[in-house]
Scaffold this motif. Sequence first.
Motif, PDB file in Angstrom:
ATOM      1  N   THR A   1      -1.534   5.705  19.409  1.00 47.75           N
ATOM      2  CA  THR A   1      -0.197   5.683  18.803  1.00 47.75           C
ATOM      3  C   THR A   1      -0.165   6.585  17.578  1.00 47.75           C
ATOM      4  N   ALA A   2      -1.194   6.551  16.765  1.00 49.51           N
ATOM      5  CA  ALA A   2      -1.262   7.412  15.581  1.00 49.51           C
ATOM      6  C   ALA A   2      -1.214   8.883  15.972  1.00 49.51           C
ATOM      7  N   ASP A   3      -1.875   9.230  17.057  1.00 53.11           N
ATOM      8  CA  ASP A   3      -1.881  10.625  17.502  1.00 53.11           C
ATOM      9  C   ASP A   3      -0.486  11.091  17.913  1.00 53.11           C
ATOM     10  N   LYS A   4       0.343  10.170  18.373  1.00 52.93           N
ATOM     11  CA  LYS A   4       1.714  10.523  18.787  1.00 52.93           C
ATOM     12  C   LYS A   4       2.645  10.714  17.599  1.00 52.93           C
ATOM     13  N   PHE A   5       2.262  10.169  16.464  1.00 55.67           N
ATOM     14  CA  PHE A   5       3.122  10.220  15.275  1.00 55.67           C
ATOM     15  C   PHE A   5       2.300  10.728  14.086  1.00 55.67           C
ATOM     16  N   PRO A   6       1.975  12.041  14.080  1.00 55.99           N
ATOM     17  CA  PRO A   6       1.076  12.569  13.051  1.00 55.99           C
ATOM     18  C   PRO A   6       1.599  12.387  11.622  1.00 55.99           C
ATOM     19  N   ASP A   7       2.915  12.322  11.443  1.00 60.56           N
ATOM     20  CA  ASP A   7       3.452  12.132  10.090  1.00 60.56           C
ATOM     21  C   ASP A   7       3.082  10.773   9.504  1.00 60.56           C
ATOM     22  N   TYR A   8       2.776   9.818  10.396  1.00 59.43           N
ATOM     23  CA  TYR A   8       2.450   8.457   9.948  1.00 59.43           C
ATOM     24  C   TYR A   8       1.046   8.039  10.370  1.00 59.43           C
ATOM     25  N   ALA A   9       0.212   9.008  10.755  1.00 58.64           N
ATOM     26  CA  ALA A   9      -1.049   8.681  11.427  1.00 58.64           C
ATOM     27  C   ALA A   9      -1.942   7.777  10.587  1.00 58.64           C
ATOM     28  N   ASP A  10      -2.092   8.092   9.315  1.00 60.36           N
ATOM     29  CA  ASP A  10      -2.997   7.283   8.486  1.00 60.36           C
ATOM     30  C   ASP A  10      -2.502   5.847   8.383  1.00 60.36           C
TER      31      ASP A  10
ATOM     32  N   VAL B   1       0.816  -1.211   0.000  1.00 56.09           N
ATOM     33  CA  VAL B   1       0.000   0.000   0.000  1.00 56.09           C
ATOM     34  C   VAL B   1       0.855   1.269   0.000  1.00 56.09           C
ATOM     35  N   TYR B   2       1.956   1.255   0.752  1.00 50.87           N
ATOM     36  CA  TYR B   2       2.742   2.474   0.927  1.00 50.87           C
ATOM     37  C   TYR B   2       4.123   2.408   0.265  1.00 50.87           C
ATOM     38  N   GLY B   3       4.541   1.232  -0.109  1.00 49.61           N
ATOM     39  CA  GLY B   3       5.863   1.066  -0.700  1.00 49.61           C
ATOM     40  C   GLY B   3       6.895   0.697   0.357  1.00 49.61           C
ATOM     41  N   GLU B   4       7.908  -0.028  -0.066  1.00 52.67           N
ATOM     42  CA  GLU B   4       8.897  -0.547   0.883  1.00 52.67           C
ATOM     43  C   GLU B   4       9.684   0.556   1.569  1.00 52.67           C
ATOM     44  N   VAL B   5      10.001   1.633   0.850  1.00 56.05           N
ATOM     45  CA  VAL B   5      10.808   2.705   1.444  1.00 56.05           C
ATOM     46  C   VAL B   5      10.071   3.333   2.622  1.00 56.05           C
ATOM     47  N   LEU B   6       8.806   3.708   2.411  1.00 49.14           N
ATOM     48  CA  LEU B   6       8.035   4.316   3.498  1.00 49.14           C
ATOM     49  C   LEU B   6       7.792   3.307   4.607  1.00 49.14           C
ATOM     50  N   ARG B   7       7.546   2.063   4.220  1.00 47.65           N
ATOM     51  CA  ARG B   7       7.322   1.040   5.255  1.00 47.65           C
ATOM     52  C   ARG B   7       8.540   0.911   6.165  1.00 47.65           C
TER      53      ARG B   7
ATOM     54  N   VAL C   1       8.409   3.947  14.441  1.00 47.12           N
ATOM     55  CA  VAL C   1       7.256   3.636  15.291  1.00 47.12           C
ATOM     56  C   VAL C   1       7.295   2.150  15.625  1.00 47.12           C
ATOM     57  N   ASP C   2       7.224   1.833  16.893  1.00 49.03           N
ATOM     58  CA  ASP C   2       7.272   0.424  17.320  1.00 49.03           C
ATOM     59  C   ASP C   2       5.884  -0.187  17.180  1.00 49.03           C
ATOM     60  N   LEU C   3       5.524  -0.514  15.944  1.00 54.93           N
ATOM     61  CA  LEU C   3       4.193  -1.052  15.694  1.00 54.93           C
ATOM     62  C   LEU C   3       4.012  -2.431  16.308  1.00 54.93           C
ATOM     63  N   HIS C   4       5.053  -3.237  16.305  1.00 51.85           N
ATOM     64  CA  HIS C   4       4.916  -4.558  16.915  1.00 51.85           C
ATOM     65  C   HIS C   4       4.785  -4.445  18.436  1.00 51.85           C
ATOM     66  N   GLY C   5       5.468  -3.461  19.029  1.00 49.04           N
ATOM     67  CA  GLY C   5       5.277  -3.216  20.456  1.00 49.04           C
ATOM     68  C   GLY C   5       3.874  -2.735  20.762  1.00 49.04           C
ATOM     69  N   MET C   6       3.337  -1.880  19.892  1.00 51.70           N
ATOM     70  CA  MET C   6       1.942  -1.444  20.012  1.00 51.70           C
ATOM     71  C   MET C   6       1.011  -2.649  19.966  1.00 51.70           C
ATOM     72  N   ASN C   7       1.256  -3.538  19.024  1.00 52.18           N
ATOM     73  CA  ASN C   7       0.408  -4.719  18.892  1.00 52.18           C
ATOM     74  C   ASN C   7       0.536  -5.637  20.101  1.00 52.18           C
TER      75      ASN C   7
END
Length: 207
Positions: free
Chosen positions: A61-70, A26-32, A39-45
């Motif tokens: 978590t999204a609110d803490k990182f507005p650049d990546y919120a979506d 969806v976002y491409g490997e570079v952005l991913r 952002v520690d997404l696995h820690g969030m999970n």
Amino acid sequence: MAIDAVIFDIGNVLIEWQPERYYDRVYGEVLRRELFANVDLHGMNENVDRGEDFRETIYATADKFPDYADAIRDWHDQWLELAKPVIPHSVALLRALRSKGIPCFCLTNFGVGSFAFAETQYPFLTEFDRRYISGHMRVTKPDPQIYRMVELDCGVAPGNLLFTDDRAENIAVAADRGWQTHHFEGPQGLAARLVTEGLLSDAEAAP
């Protein structure tokens, strides 16, 4: 030693769980790579898997990182796209065991809300004889406490349990407690193990 019950992990055993694959698509490997580095997404999970609210935890978590919120909110809003596809042969093995009267449990790191949603999409999740969901238990694998809780509840001696999981650390703790274990690296290997143990015939274990 006889096997009186088979315990399945879910992620990467019955359902593929590779969130990075969704983000690459969806976002491409570079952005991913940037997202996961910042952002520690696995820690969030992991927090969701310990019983924190599915939506609230991810949106906070999204609110803490507005650049990546979506992209972060997608972990909730597009969750089914992260948790797919089903591994059909594994589901067939589960059903084959149960058709022979062999008790089957699940022991999974899974949130309360995410599991409730998954049940509506994957009917086989309702078919276990007993379900041990970390979000309800408020402890995750490989903490020894979650295995202890299973032992106390299920009434089966540790040595008579066969547990399959894709993560070596989860298998190791179960083995230390005396469980019989199978490190899941694909359904064919699990099928062969079930045949070796005399739980299924070759025909019953076939895809």
